[in-house]
Design a protein around this motif. Structure first.
Motif, PDB file in Angstrom:
ATOM      1  N   ALA A   1       0.846  -1.197   0.000  1.00 55.39           N
ATOM      2  CA  ALA A   1       0.000   0.000   0.000  1.00 55.39           C
ATOM      3  C   ALA A   1       0.882   1.249   0.000  1.00 55.39           C
ATOM      4  N   ASP A   2       0.271   2.406  -0.223  1.00 58.04           N
ATOM      5  CA  ASP A   2       1.025   3.661  -0.267  1.00 58.04           C
ATOM      6  C   ASP A   2       1.405   4.175   1.114  1.00 58.04           C
ATOM      7  N   ASP A   3       0.692   3.730   2.137  1.00 56.59           N
ATOM      8  CA  ASP A   3       0.940   4.219   3.489  1.00 56.59           C
ATOM      9  C   ASP A   3       2.356   3.857   3.932  1.00 56.59           C
ATOM     10  N   PRO A   4       3.175   4.863   4.331  1.00 57.34           N
ATOM     11  CA  PRO A   4       4.577   4.567   4.667  1.00 57.34           C
ATOM     12  C   PRO A   4       4.749   3.622   5.857  1.00 57.34           C
ATOM     13  N   ARG A   5       3.841   3.680   6.825  1.00 59.86           N
ATOM     14  CA  ARG A   5       3.922   2.771   7.976  1.00 59.86           C
ATOM     15  C   ARG A   5       3.695   1.338   7.528  1.00 59.86           C
ATOM     16  N   GLU A   6       2.710   1.134   6.641  1.00 57.91           N
ATOM     17  CA  GLU A   6       2.437  -0.201   6.119  1.00 57.91           C
ATOM     18  C   GLU A   6       3.585  -0.690   5.237  1.00 57.91           C
ATOM     19  N   ARG A   7       4.192   0.219   4.507  1.00 62.02           N
ATOM     20  CA  ARG A   7       5.321  -0.161   3.663  1.00 62.02           C
ATOM     21  C   ARG A   7       6.522  -0.566   4.518  1.00 62.02           C
ATOM     22  N   ALA A   8       6.758   0.180   5.597  1.00 59.64           N
ATOM     23  CA  ALA A   8       7.856  -0.162   6.505  1.00 59.64           C
ATOM     24  C   ALA A   8       7.615  -1.523   7.151  1.00 59.64           C
ATOM     25  N   GLU A   9       6.365  -1.791   7.506  1.00 53.85           N
ATOM     26  CA  GLU A   9       6.040  -3.094   8.096  1.00 53.85           C
ATOM     27  C   GLU A   9       6.260  -4.208   7.093  1.00 53.85           C
ATOM     28  N   ALA A  10       5.844  -3.995   5.855  1.00 52.61           N
ATOM     29  CA  ALA A  10       6.027  -5.011   4.812  1.00 52.61           C
ATOM     30  C   ALA A  10       7.511  -5.263   4.561  1.00 52.61           C
ATOM     31  N   LEU A  11       8.312  -4.196   4.550  1.00 51.33           N
ATOM     32  CA  LEU A  11       9.758  -4.344   4.357  1.00 51.33           C
ATOM     33  C   LEU A  11      10.365  -5.142   5.512  1.00 51.33           C
ATOM     34  N   ALA A  12       9.968  -4.797   6.735  1.00 47.74           N
ATOM     35  CA  ALA A  12      10.506  -5.491   7.913  1.00 47.74           C
ATOM     36  C   ALA A  12      10.154  -6.975   7.873  1.00 47.74           C
ATOM     37  N   ARG A  13       8.936  -7.291   7.486  1.00 49.28           N
ATOM     38  CA  ARG A  13       8.509  -8.694   7.414  1.00 49.28           C
ATOM     39  C   ARG A  13       9.309  -9.449   6.345  1.00 49.28           C
ATOM     40  N   THR A  14       9.535  -8.792   5.215  1.00 51.11           N
ATOM     41  CA  THR A  14      10.326  -9.403   4.141  1.00 51.11           C
ATOM     42  C   THR A  14      11.752  -9.677   4.619  1.00 51.11           C
ATOM     43  N   TYR A  15      12.326  -8.720   5.343  1.00 56.46           N
ATOM     44  CA  TYR A  15      13.679  -8.874   5.878  1.00 56.46           C
ATOM     45  C   TYR A  15      13.752 -10.081   6.818  1.00 56.46           C
ATOM     46  N   LEU A  16      12.786 -10.176   7.726  1.00 54.72           N
ATOM     47  CA  LEU A  16      12.789 -11.292   8.678  1.00 54.72           C
ATOM     48  C   LEU A  16      12.604 -12.628   7.976  1.00 54.72           C
ATOM     49  N   ARG A  17      11.693 -12.672   7.024  1.00 52.30           N
ATOM     50  CA  ARG A  17      11.468 -13.938   6.309  1.00 52.30           C
ATOM     51  C   ARG A  17      12.714 -14.351   5.539  1.00 52.30           C
ATOM     52  N   PHE A  18      13.365 -13.378   4.901  1.00 52.98           N
ATOM     53  CA  PHE A  18      14.598 -13.702   4.188  1.00 52.98           C
ATOM     54  C   PHE A  18      15.626 -14.284   5.156  1.00 52.98           C
ATOM     55  N   ALA A  19      15.795 -13.635   6.303  1.00 55.20           N
ATOM     56  CA  ALA A  19      16.776 -14.101   7.291  1.00 55.20           C
ATOM     57  C   ALA A  19      16.478 -15.517   7.760  1.00 55.20           C
ATOM     58  N   LEU A  20      15.205 -15.810   8.000  1.00 53.20           N
ATOM     59  CA  LEU A  20      14.837 -17.110   8.554  1.00 53.20           C
ATOM     60  C   LEU A  20      14.792 -18.212   7.500  1.00 53.20           C
ATOM     61  N   GLU A  21      14.598 -17.835   6.238  1.00 49.33           N
ATOM     62  CA  GLU A  21      14.574 -18.827   5.158  1.00 49.33           C
ATOM     63  C   GLU A  21      15.960 -19.082   4.574  1.00 49.33           C
ATOM     64  N   ASN A  22      16.905 -18.223   4.874  1.00 46.83           N
ATOM     65  CA  ASN A  22      18.256 -18.312   4.287  1.00 46.83           C
ATOM     66  C   ASN A  22      19.299 -18.139   5.384  1.00 46.83           C
ATOM     67  N   LEU A  23      19.281 -19.045   6.344  1.00 53.64           N
ATOM     68  CA  LEU A  23      20.096 -18.872   7.546  1.00 53.64           C
ATOM     69  C   LEU A  23      21.583 -18.730   7.240  1.00 53.64           C
ATOM     70  N   GLY A  24      22.110 -19.624   6.393  1.00 55.16           N
ATOM     71  CA  GLY A  24      23.537 -19.562   6.085  1.00 55.16           C
ATOM     72  C   GLY A  24      23.896 -18.306   5.324  1.00 55.16           C
TER      73      GLY A  24
END
Length: 198
Positions: A83-106
């Motif tokens: 969405a265009d809302d910056p708070r929602e965009r920041a949340e989506a980015l943070a979630r993507t970062y965490l998922r990447f970290a947890l799916e690609n541990l090495g």
């Protein structure tokens, strides 16, 4: 001409070595990334990687760069559909970062190794800093009264710690949570305030 010497003069060998390193990293973790094992998996002699990567650190940097590129691609895809809302965009980015970290541990571990980042090989800092810049820009829109760089740095540190402690199982044990979402929301609220409708 032997198969090995044919492989070693292959112009695509550099990419094949990185591919082999990425696959090894995913299968066995960062501790398994020896030049010898990467060469073996690429089907070449153990000395062949030195033609393209004079040091082990340079090969590790090339592998880590793939991780930063993949994370960057995921972030772009996330923001393209957010969405265009910056708070929602920041949340989506943070979630993507965490998922990447947890799916690609090495890969995640390698990407943030101090020696790899400090070496300067392949400009890894220049690859990672634009991602941080995206976070800074979003934080600045959510909290225009704050020092966006400082808040983004604190948020990133919090996300990084959340990813590390979650992958070790420490947070699940301490909080009883089976999903990182409640902790992510708490983290975002602490740094960005409550979003609309929360």
């Amino acid at each position: 001409m032997s198969e090995s010497s044919t492989n070693e003069s292959d112009p695509g060998l550099r990419s094949r070595l990185v591919d082999a390193g990425v696959a090894l990293l995913a299968a066995e973790g960062a501790q398994a990334l020896s030049l010898r094992e990467i060469a073996r998996r690429a089907g070449v002699s153990h000395g062949a990687p030195r033609r393209y990567f004079p040091t082990h650190l340079e090969l590790l940097s090339a592998i880590a760069r793939r991780g930063f590129e993949e994370l960057g691609d995921r972030v772009r895809d996330t923001l393209d559909s957010a969405a265009d809302d910056p708070r929602e965009r920041a949340e989506a980015l943070a979630r993507t970062y965490l998922r990447f970290a947890l799916e690609n541990l090495g890969m995640y571990e390698l990407m943030f190794r101090h020696d790899v980042l400090e070496s300067g090989h392949l400009g890894l800092r220049d690859t990672s800093l634009p991602l941080f810049g995206v976070l800074v820009e979003l934080v600045g829109r959510v909290r225009p009264e704050a020092d966006a760089r400082q808040v983004a740095g604190a948020l990133w540190a919090n996300l990084h710690g959340l990813a590390q402690l979650w992958r070790w199982g420490s947070l699940q044990l301490a909080t009883g949570d089976a999903d990182f979402e409640p902790l992510l929301r708490t983290c975002l609220t602490a740094h960005l305030g409550r979003g609309s409708g929360r």
